[in-house]
Design an enzyme around this catalytic site. Structure first.
Site, PDB file in Angstrom:
ATOM      1  N   LYS A  66      33.837  18.302  -2.384  1.00 31.74           N
ATOM      2  CA  LYS A  66      32.606  17.476  -3.563  1.00 31.74           C
ATOM      3  C   LYS A  66      33.424  18.314  -5.532  1.00 31.74           C
ATOM      4  O   LYS A  66      32.437  17.941  -5.960  1.00 31.74           O
ATOM      5  CB  LYS A  66      31.618  18.955  -3.453  1.00 31.74           C
ATOM      6  N   SER A  67      34.842  17.957  -6.020  1.00 29.39           N
ATOM      7  CA  SER A  67      35.449  17.675  -6.704  1.00 29.39           C
ATOM      8  C   SER A  67      35.303  16.309  -7.097  1.00 29.39           C
ATOM      9  O   SER A  67      35.809  16.268  -8.307  1.00 29.39           O
ATOM     10  CB  SER A  67      36.017  18.097  -6.792  1.00 29.39           C
ATOM     11  N   THR A  70      36.070  11.346  -3.436  1.00 24.33           N
ATOM     12  CA  THR A  70      35.840  10.121  -3.158  1.00 24.33           C
ATOM     13  C   THR A  70      36.268   9.324  -4.621  1.00 24.33           C
ATOM     14  O   THR A  70      36.729   7.981  -4.124  1.00 24.33           O
ATOM     15  CB  THR A  70      34.761   9.979  -2.882  1.00 24.33           C
ATOM     16  N   HIS A 129      42.161  19.056   1.463  1.00 25.52           N
ATOM     17  CA  HIS A 129      41.766  20.116   0.931  1.00 25.52           C
ATOM     18  C   HIS A 129      42.345  21.826   0.811  1.00 25.52           C
ATOM     19  O   HIS A 129      41.868  21.986   0.364  1.00 25.52           O
ATOM     20  CB  HIS A 129      39.608  20.939   0.889  1.00 25.52           C
ATOM     21  N   GLY A 285      26.832  12.257  -9.472  1.00 28.67           N
ATOM     22  CA  GLY A 285      27.733  12.051 -10.608  1.00 28.67           C
ATOM     23  C   GLY A 285      27.908  12.641 -12.309  1.00 28.67           C
ATOM     24  O   GLY A 285      28.625  11.880 -12.813  1.00 28.67           O
TER      25      GLY A 285
END
Ligand code: A3P
Length: 317
Positions: A66-67, A70, A129, A285
């Site tokens: 989640k950093s 994508t 990750h 975002g």
């Protein structure tokens, strides 16, 4: 069936019995080379270290969950593809018909089976990750380029909470957040402790800046052109003056913006190989969304812990 322990072999179970174990609110974790994994991911990490066949031209996109993974995947694909997709006719651009996760597979994943990834003549993109030392074991001395995307731990936590709630179809509330917050503070989180994971890449980038690039989500948001050019240069595909004049930098940023990507059919529908809806990867975002969820006490607690863990490193995040 516990999805995080499904398909874990007896051999892996035996290995796990010799490792430290703990749990968070989503499942059992074991600690391998200083990092916590759910059991099925641990099995995939071992398999990666044993079987992965690196190529010197491979590019690895690393991050903690989640950093901005994508986004980094999309930007890198767009950078590498730009010579093939001149200007305004990108009809067959892979990003228009594929979710970025389908284009850049995770190294520590059982699907697709990386042992079957054969060497090819073109640049291969992978993501991970895992912390740098665990990744390096699988790279077996190959001088691949590694890009790490770091994000504020509080924002990553809130992002993960929303992601989890969508995936599990549960409501966002403090009874979901609080145990996740406590796990974060204890350092017992999937791919954590987050500070050790991030520090491994931070130190790696200082020791070997030609092979490890350290980027920050917040800096990408703040000065996207500068950061995209920095990424392109590091990867060995710098923008030419002509490209800059033609606005290629801005076009790539536009193509990879949260708004454009999340508007595409390929990202509105469909699922990843691991069964996650593509649309779950796109939310707000924003920088600082944690302020809408964490109390001042929580803020001060996690800030104090992270400050202490990073002391002397020259890094803050
Ligand atoms: P938020 O939940 O804070 O909105 P990852 O890709 O590592 O899973 O991280 C997901 C986070 O990145 C989410 O953050 C998501 O909204 C954000 N994100 C996804 N695509 C993005 C893009 N193209 N530009 C900026 N942020 C993006």
């Amino acid at each position: 069936v516990n999805l995080r322990e499904d398909k874990v072999s007896d051999e892996t179970k035996k290995l796990i019995s010799s490792l430290p174990t703990d749990k968070d609110s989503q499942g059992n974790l074991c600690k391998y080379q200083g990092c916590w994994y759910y059991y099925n991911t641990f099995q995939a990490v071992i398999s990666f270290q044993k079987h992965f066949q690196p190529q010197d031209t491979d590019i690895i996109l690393a991050s903690t969950p989640k950093s901005g993974t994508t986004w980094l995947k999309a930007l890198t694909v767009a950078l590498l593809e730009r010579s093939k997709h001149h200007d305004d006719h990108p009809m067959n651009h892979p990003l228009l018909s594929n979710n970025p996760h389908a284009l850049v597979p995770l190294l520590e994943s059982s699907a697709p089976d990386l042992t079957k990834f054969s060497p090819s003549s073109s640049t291969r993109l992978f993501s991970t990750h895992m912390p740098l030392y665990t990744l390096k074991e699988g790279l077996k001395g190959s001088p691949c380029k590694i890009v790490f995307m770091c994000r504020n731990a509080k924002d990553a936590l809130i992002s993960r909470m929303h992601f989890r709630c969508k995936y599990e179809k549960i409501e966002v509330n403090s009874s979901v957040l609080e145990p996740m917050f406590e796990s974060l503070c204890r350092g017992v989180t999937f791919y954590g402790p987050i500070w050790d994971n991030v520090l491994s890449y931070w130190r790696g980038s200082l020791e070997d800046p030609n092979h490890v690039l350290f980027m920050k989500y917040e800096e990408m948001k703040e000065e996207p052109c500068v950061q995209l050019k920095r990424l392109a240069e590091f990867l060995g595909f710098p923008f030419t003056e002509q490209e800059e004049d033609r606005g290629v930098v801005e076009k790539i940023l536009e193509l990879c913006s949260l708004r454009s990507l999340s508007d595409l059919e390929a990202n509105k529908s469909g699922k990843t190989v691991n069964g996650v809806d593509h649309k779950f990867f796109f939310r707000k975002g924003e920088v600082g969304d944690w302020k809408n969820h964490l109390t001042p006490e929580m803020e001060s607690k996690i800030d104090t812990i992270i400050e202490e863990k990073l002391r002397g490193s020259g890094l803050s995040f």
